[in-house]
Design a protein around this motif. Structure first.
Motif, PDB file in Angstrom:
ATOM      1  N   LEU A   1      69.781  19.165  42.314  1.00 67.15           N
ATOM      2  CA  LEU A   1      69.116  18.091  43.017  1.00 67.15           C
ATOM      3  C   LEU A   1      69.766  16.738  42.741  1.00 67.15           C
ATOM      4  CD1 LEU A   1      65.401  19.142  42.412  1.00 67.15           C
ATOM      5  CD2 LEU A   1      66.838  19.607  44.411  1.00 67.15           C
ATOM      6  N   TYR A   2      70.425  16.593  41.593  1.00 64.48           N
ATOM      7  CA  TYR A   2      71.062  15.334  41.216  1.00 64.48           C
ATOM      8  C   TYR A   2      72.475  15.623  40.716  1.00 64.48           C
ATOM      9  CZ  TYR A   2      66.438  13.174  41.333  1.00 64.48           C
ATOM     10  OH  TYR A   2      65.213  12.713  41.731  1.00 64.48           O
ATOM     11  N   GLN A   3      73.329  14.608  40.836  1.00 67.64           N
ATOM     12  CA  GLN A   3      74.684  14.707  40.310  1.00 67.64           C
ATOM     13  C   GLN A   3      75.107  13.351  39.763  1.00 67.64           C
ATOM     14  OE1 GLN A   3      78.131  15.087  42.992  1.00 67.64           O
ATOM     15  NE2 GLN A   3      78.828  16.817  41.729  1.00 67.64           N
ATOM     16  N   ALA A   4      75.856  13.380  38.661  1.00 67.91           N
ATOM     17  CA  ALA A   4      76.395  12.149  38.101  1.00 67.91           C
ATOM     18  C   ALA A   4      77.485  11.609  39.024  1.00 67.91           C
ATOM     19  CB  ALA A   4      76.963  12.411  36.715  1.00 67.91           C
ATOM     20  N   GLN A   5      77.347  10.355  39.398  1.00 70.42           N
ATOM     21  CA  GLN A   5      78.321   9.743  40.306  1.00 70.42           C
ATOM     22  C   GLN A   5      78.584   8.304  39.888  1.00 70.42           C
ATOM     23  OE1 GLN A   5      77.292  10.077  44.460  1.00 70.42           O
ATOM     24  NE2 GLN A   5      76.856  12.277  44.335  1.00 70.42           N
ATOM     25  N   ASN A   6      79.812   7.839  40.165  1.00 73.31           N
ATOM     26  CA  ASN A   6      80.124   6.410  40.048  1.00 73.31           C
ATOM     27  C   ASN A   6      79.553   5.713  41.271  1.00 73.31           C
ATOM     28  OD1 ASN A   6      83.028   7.730  38.804  1.00 73.31           O
ATOM     29  ND2 ASN A   6      81.953   6.198  37.596  1.00 73.31           N
ATOM     30  N   ILE A   7      78.504   4.917  41.088  1.00 71.43           N
ATOM     31  CA  ILE A   7      77.793   4.358  42.244  1.00 71.43           C
ATOM     32  C   ILE A   7      78.457   3.116  42.797  1.00 71.43           C
ATOM     33  CG2 ILE A   7      75.599   5.266  41.415  1.00 71.43           C
ATOM     34  CD1 ILE A   7      74.868   2.421  40.551  1.00 71.43           C
ATOM     35  N   GLY A   8      79.477   2.600  42.129  1.00 73.70           N
ATOM     36  CA  GLY A   8      80.142   1.409  42.645  1.00 73.70           C
ATOM     37  C   GLY A   8      79.845   0.202  41.785  1.00 73.70           C
ATOM     38  N   ARG A   9      79.058  -0.727  42.310  1.00 75.17           N
ATOM     39  CA  ARG A   9      78.844  -1.992  41.608  1.00 75.17           C
ATOM     40  C   ARG A   9      77.369  -2.167  41.235  1.00 75.17           C
ATOM     41  NH1 ARG A   9      82.977  -5.577  42.064  1.00 75.17           N
ATOM     42  NH2 ARG A   9      81.550  -7.327  41.749  1.00 75.17           N
ATOM     43  N   ALA A  10      77.173  -2.807  40.098  1.00 74.41           N
ATOM     44  CA  ALA A  10      75.824  -3.167  39.651  1.00 74.41           C
ATOM     45  C   ALA A  10      75.921  -4.505  38.930  1.00 74.41           C
ATOM     46  CB  ALA A  10      75.235  -2.091  38.750  1.00 74.41           C
ATOM     47  N   ARG A  11      74.789  -5.177  38.807  1.00 75.14           N
ATOM     48  CA  ARG A  11      74.778  -6.496  38.179  1.00 75.14           C
ATOM     49  C   ARG A  11      73.481  -6.697  37.412  1.00 75.14           C
ATOM     50  NH1 ARG A  11      74.605  -9.512  42.473  1.00 75.14           N
ATOM     51  NH2 ARG A  11      72.410 -10.127  42.349  1.00 75.14           N
TER      52      ARG A  11
ATOM     53  N   ASN B   1      81.388  -2.046  37.203  1.00 78.85           N
ATOM     54  CA  ASN B   1      82.148  -1.299  38.199  1.00 78.85           C
ATOM     55  C   ASN B   1      82.112   0.177  37.818  1.00 78.85           C
ATOM     56  OD1 ASN B   1      83.100  -3.491  39.859  1.00 78.85           O
ATOM     57  ND2 ASN B   1      84.495  -4.019  38.207  1.00 78.85           N
ATOM     58  N   ASP B   2      81.972   1.047  38.809  1.00 87.22           N
ATOM     59  CA  ASP B   2      81.942   2.505  38.591  1.00 87.22           C
ATOM     60  C   ASP B   2      80.797   2.913  37.666  1.00 87.22           C
ATOM     61  OD1 ASP B   2      84.185   3.029  40.208  1.00 87.22           O
ATOM     62  OD2 ASP B   2      85.529   2.483  38.573  1.00 87.22           O
ATOM     63  N   LEU B   3      79.652   2.230  37.766  1.00 85.20           N
ATOM     64  CA  LEU B   3      78.487   2.582  36.962  1.00 85.20           C
ATOM     65  C   LEU B   3      78.091   4.028  37.259  1.00 85.20           C
ATOM     66  CD1 LEU B   3      76.301   1.408  35.001  1.00 85.20           C
ATOM     67  CD2 LEU B   3      74.896   1.061  37.047  1.00 85.20           C
TER      68      LEU B   3
ATOM     69  N   SER C   1      83.777 -11.781  28.417  1.00 85.18           N
ATOM     70  CA  SER C   1      84.195 -10.543  27.759  1.00 85.18           C
ATOM     71  C   SER C   1      84.257  -9.401  28.759  1.00 85.18           C
ATOM     72  CB  SER C   1      83.239 -10.184  26.619  1.00 85.18           C
ATOM     73  OG  SER C   1      81.911 -10.072  27.112  1.00 85.18           O
ATOM     74  N   THR C   2      84.988  -8.361  28.382  1.00 83.96           N
ATOM     75  CA  THR C   2      85.057  -7.137  29.171  1.00 83.96           C
ATOM     76  C   THR C   2      84.688  -5.961  28.273  1.00 83.96           C
ATOM     77  OG1 THR C   2      87.412  -6.805  28.684  1.00 83.96           O
ATOM     78  CG2 THR C   2      86.849  -8.072  30.662  1.00 83.96           C
ATOM     79  N   ALA C   3      84.233  -4.868  28.891  1.00 81.61           N
ATOM     80  CA  ALA C   3      83.813  -3.688  28.135  1.00 81.61           C
ATOM     81  C   ALA C   3      83.968  -2.460  29.019  1.00 81.61           C
ATOM     82  CB  ALA C   3      82.371  -3.841  27.656  1.00 81.61           C
ATOM     83  N   PHE C   4      83.828  -1.287  28.402  1.00 80.80           N
ATOM     84  CA  PHE C   4      83.959  -0.038  29.145  1.00 80.80           C
ATOM     85  C   PHE C   4      83.157   1.056  28.460  1.00 80.80           C
ATOM     86  CE2 PHE C   4      86.968   0.460  25.782  1.00 80.80           C
ATOM     87  CZ  PHE C   4      87.071   1.830  25.550  1.00 80.80           C
TER      88      PHE C   4
ATOM     89  N   GLN D   1      85.039   8.471  36.755  1.00 86.13           N
ATOM     90  CA  GLN D   1      85.905   7.497  36.106  1.00 86.13           C
ATOM     91  C   GLN D   1      85.099   6.707  35.073  1.00 86.13           C
ATOM     92  OE1 GLN D   1      89.302   7.175  36.629  1.00 86.13           O
ATOM     93  NE2 GLN D   1      88.919   9.080  37.761  1.00 86.13           N
ATOM     94  N   PRO D   2      85.736   6.173  34.053  1.00 90.36           N
ATOM     95  CA  PRO D   2      84.998   5.363  33.073  1.00 90.36           C
ATOM     96  C   PRO D   2      84.337   4.151  33.719  1.00 90.36           C
ATOM     97  CG  PRO D   2      87.170   5.952  32.226  1.00 90.36           C
ATOM     98  CD  PRO D   2      87.154   6.348  33.682  1.00 90.36           C
ATOM     99  N   GLU D   3      83.180   3.783  33.195  1.00 88.29           N
ATOM    100  CA  GLU D   3      82.536   2.543  33.622  1.00 88.29           C
ATOM    101  C   GLU D   3      83.291   1.353  33.033  1.00 88.29           C
ATOM    102  OE1 GLU D   3      77.913   4.188  33.558  1.00 88.29           O
ATOM    103  OE2 GLU D   3      78.699   2.993  31.914  1.00 88.29           O
ATOM    104  N   SER D   4      83.267   0.251  33.743  1.00 90.11           N
ATOM    105  CA  SER D   4      83.846  -0.982  33.210  1.00 90.11           C
ATOM    106  C   SER D   4      82.909  -2.135  33.531  1.00 90.11           C
ATOM    107  CB  SER D   4      85.233  -1.243  33.807  1.00 90.11           C
ATOM    108  OG  SER D   4      85.152  -1.423  35.214  1.00 90.11           O
ATOM    109  N   SER D   5      83.035  -3.207  32.780  1.00 91.61           N
ATOM    110  CA  SER D   5      82.165  -4.356  33.006  1.00 91.61           C
ATOM    111  C   SER D   5      82.851  -5.627  32.532  1.00 91.61           C
ATOM    112  CB  SER D   5      80.831  -4.190  32.266  1.00 91.61           C
ATOM    113  OG  SER D   5      81.007  -4.355  30.873  1.00 91.61           O
TER     114      SER D   5
END
Length: 630
Positions: free
Chosen positions: A493-503, A475-477, A422-425, A444-448
């Protein structure tokens, strides 16, 4: 474990000479009459594919709590009930009413969708629902679907979906019930309700239920070294109401209205600001809906839902109004189901969602989402197939497509293998995009995408056993990332960012059934939630989780207990220790109408933290007296 279960299954279902079987049954009944228990196979869920299905026919792992389950659990609110589900962690910064976050299979609170009667109740600013505001008094049943569910429900369903159904009336004369509870921390909890039919035929039914909770709370934070006085206890007060009116016009058509609201105030000791600061929040969750359901023909069922929900958060600092966030969701859902053959069904529909946010810290924001969806489910002998696809279009982001493909194979009437892809966002919340000194408009929106395989055994004798292995890749977590010192200032001190990849990878083992008259739910989860970009564990996700819930009827007594275990987790750079918590509850039927109940939370008075620097509730004892009209 699988080998043992298969052996027991063969023994339980082995062919026996009919006459011998009747003799053995007669002897057993003569010695000790066996009470009739509801069969496991009769349970029905409606969430795993947006179709009403027996639990054993669902492909996605789904956990069901009916009213009896909720009563026997002793849980007061949704955060106290959900940890019984495999792979669920609930982190709460204090006692009842305190901020609570849900982690399902390593997915964050903003990645798990919460619906009340099919209506989204998530905050557009936070991206998640106010779980701590959801008391169980108004709920008929709760279903938790684990795993990617965007192909069914759109954004925010990467980890799964929690479906809450409010109480309904029955086809009987109106009946009244009430209860009153008192206990630790000066807690007072009252509940009153009435449900039934307004006509002799039972075509018009209603339910009206209200509750009130007040508690002085406890000091959740430790005194800091330079702090003169210990932090005070902060209380919680909430009032909830649920009502439903439904009328069946013909055997095939019905319509109705539903309303739910939970509103309250809670104090908190925040991790920032002065130790003497008094923080007070006024929170509200509200849903109102109109629904129509019926048949357009022998094989075509259609339903229409028009709904509005509101999530409100008002904040005061030291008696001065500080800020507010108010989300209004307007939703239209039109769904159709065609029964092509007895085991072949087609589903399709359209959904519209308008989200408006009124916030004091940044400009008001809004967005519109249009979605079309379709699903196909078929049984071909021992094979079972399910396909779902959904297209979401947002005024803020590009079109998102998600799908679910599931397969099941039944080896025999009791054993089944399942597999899915399955895929999700998830679209960023308005806080992710616009919150001062944190938001990032470039997100960008997160996807998985997720894969899962499982094997399960279901029978009335051995209950339901399921072993699942799963993996979800992101992707883009979106995560809060520290700003480098050269670029940061005292406020940022912090900012929301798309960190790339997670699992997230995991293994779940669940079982629920009966042993010698004792009903048992249990699960064990081993998982790893990894930020692959920075090579570190995602915060607050434990690698090991386990729970065991048991309840038994002993004459006029109903006794039960819950054991929850969690391994170590990281939170704000601190390693939180693992813990094991034991809760007990008991209920005594004084008569057919009156009952007395008691519960003990954190029996062993375990000193532990669910959130860094916030203590979980100490040992607490509560007593309830209730009455229900027969």
């Amino acid at each position: 474990m699988v080998v043992i279960l298969m052996t027991l299954s063969r023994l339980a279902h082995a062919d026996t000479n009919p006459s011998d079987t009747e003799k053995m049954r007669s002897v057993k009944l003569a010695i000790n009459p066996i009470p009739v228990q509801p069969p496991v196979l009769a349970q029905v869920v409606v969430t795993a594919s947006r179709m009403a299905l027996p639990l054993k026919h669902t492909l996605a792992p789904t956990t069901l709590f009916n009213q009896q389950d909720m009563v026997e659990s002793g849980a007061l609110d949704l955060p106290a009930l959900l940890p019984v589900v495999a792979g669920v962690q609930v982190v709460r910064s204090g006692g009842p009413g305190a901020t609570s976050s849900l982690f399902l299979r390593g997915a964050a609170a903003s990645q798990t969708l919460v619906l009340i009667d099919g209506v989204r109740v998530d905050s557009a600013s936070l991206g998640s629902a106010q779980l701590s505001q959801l008391m169980l008094d108004q709920f008929e049943r709760i279903e938790v679907e684990s795993g990617n569910a965007s192909a069914l429900y759109g954004s925010n369903a990467i980890g799964g979906a929690v479906h809450i159904f409010t109480k309904e009336g029955g086809q009987h004369a109106p009946k009244l019930n009430f209860s009153a509870e008192m206990g630790s921390h000066h807690t007072q909890h009252q509940q009153v309700g009435m449900a039934g039919a307004l006509d002799a035929a039972g075509d018009t039914t209603f339910n009206l239920n209200g509750s009130r909770l007040k508690t002085a709370g406890f000091a959740a934070r430790e005194r800091q070294p330079m702090q003169v006085a210990s932090p005070p206890a902060y209380g919680f007060f909430t009032e909830s109401i649920g009502t439903q009116l439904k009328h069946r016009f013909t055997p095939s058509w019905l319509a109705g209205i539903r309303f739910y609201q939970s509103e309250g105030a809670v104090g908190s000791d925040l991790a920032y600001g002065c130790p003497t600061d008094l923080n007070l929040a006024h929170n509200r969750v509200r849903t109102a809906s109109i629904f129509v359901d019926g048949k357009l023909g022998q094989v075509w069922r259609t339903s229409l839902l028009l709904a509005s929900s509101n999530d409100q958060n008002l904040n005061w600092l030291n008696g001065i109004f500080d800020n507010h966030f108010s989300t209004t969701n307007r939703q239209l859902t039109w769904q159709n189901e065609l029964t092509l053959r007895p085991k072949q069904r087609l589903r399709f529909g359209y959904e519209y969602l308008q989200q408006n946010l009124d916030a004091s810290l940044y400009a008001a924001a809004s967005r519109h989402l249009h979605a079309s969806f379709a699903g196909y489910q078929v049984g071909l002998g021992a094979h079972q197939l399910q396909f779902n696809v959904r297209r979401d279009q947002s005024t803020q982001f590009d079109v998102a497509h998600s799908y679910y493909a599931g397969y099941g194979y039944s080896f025999d009437p009791y054993w089944k293998f399942t597999a899915s892809h399955s895929t999700a966002f998830r679209v960023p919340s308005f806080n992710d995009l616009y919150y001062p000194n944190y938001g990032n408009a470039k997100l960008q929106p997160e996807s998985s995408h997720a894969v899962e395989a499982g094997i399960e055994h279901v029978s009335d004798q051995l209950g339901m056993t399921r072993l699942s292995v799963f993996q979800t890749r992101y992707n883009d977590l979106i995560e809060a990332i520290p700003i480098p010192p050269a670029e940061s200032n005292v406020f940022q001190l912090y900012q929301a960012q798309n960190i790339g990849r997670a699992r997230v990878q995991g293994l779940e083992a669940t079982w629920h059934g009966r042993v010698l008259g004792t009903r048992i739910r249990s699960s064990v989860t081993a998982q790893r939630a990894l930020d692959e970009t920075h090579k570190r564990d995602l915060p607050r996700r434990a690698r090991y989780l386990a729970n065991l819930f048991a309840t038994r009827r002993l004459g006029d007594w109903q006794v039960g207990g819950l054991w929850l275990m969690s391994g170590q987790r990281h939170d704000n750079g601190t390693l939180l220790g693992g813990y094991g918590v034991v809760n007990l509850n008991a209920r005594y039927d004084i008569s057919r109408s009156w009952y007395f109940a008691t519960r003990i939370e954190n029996l062993l008075n375990k000193n532990h933290e669910l959130v860094h620097a916030y203590r979980a509730a100490p040992r607490s004892v509560y007593f309830t007296l209730g009455w229900r009209q027969r």
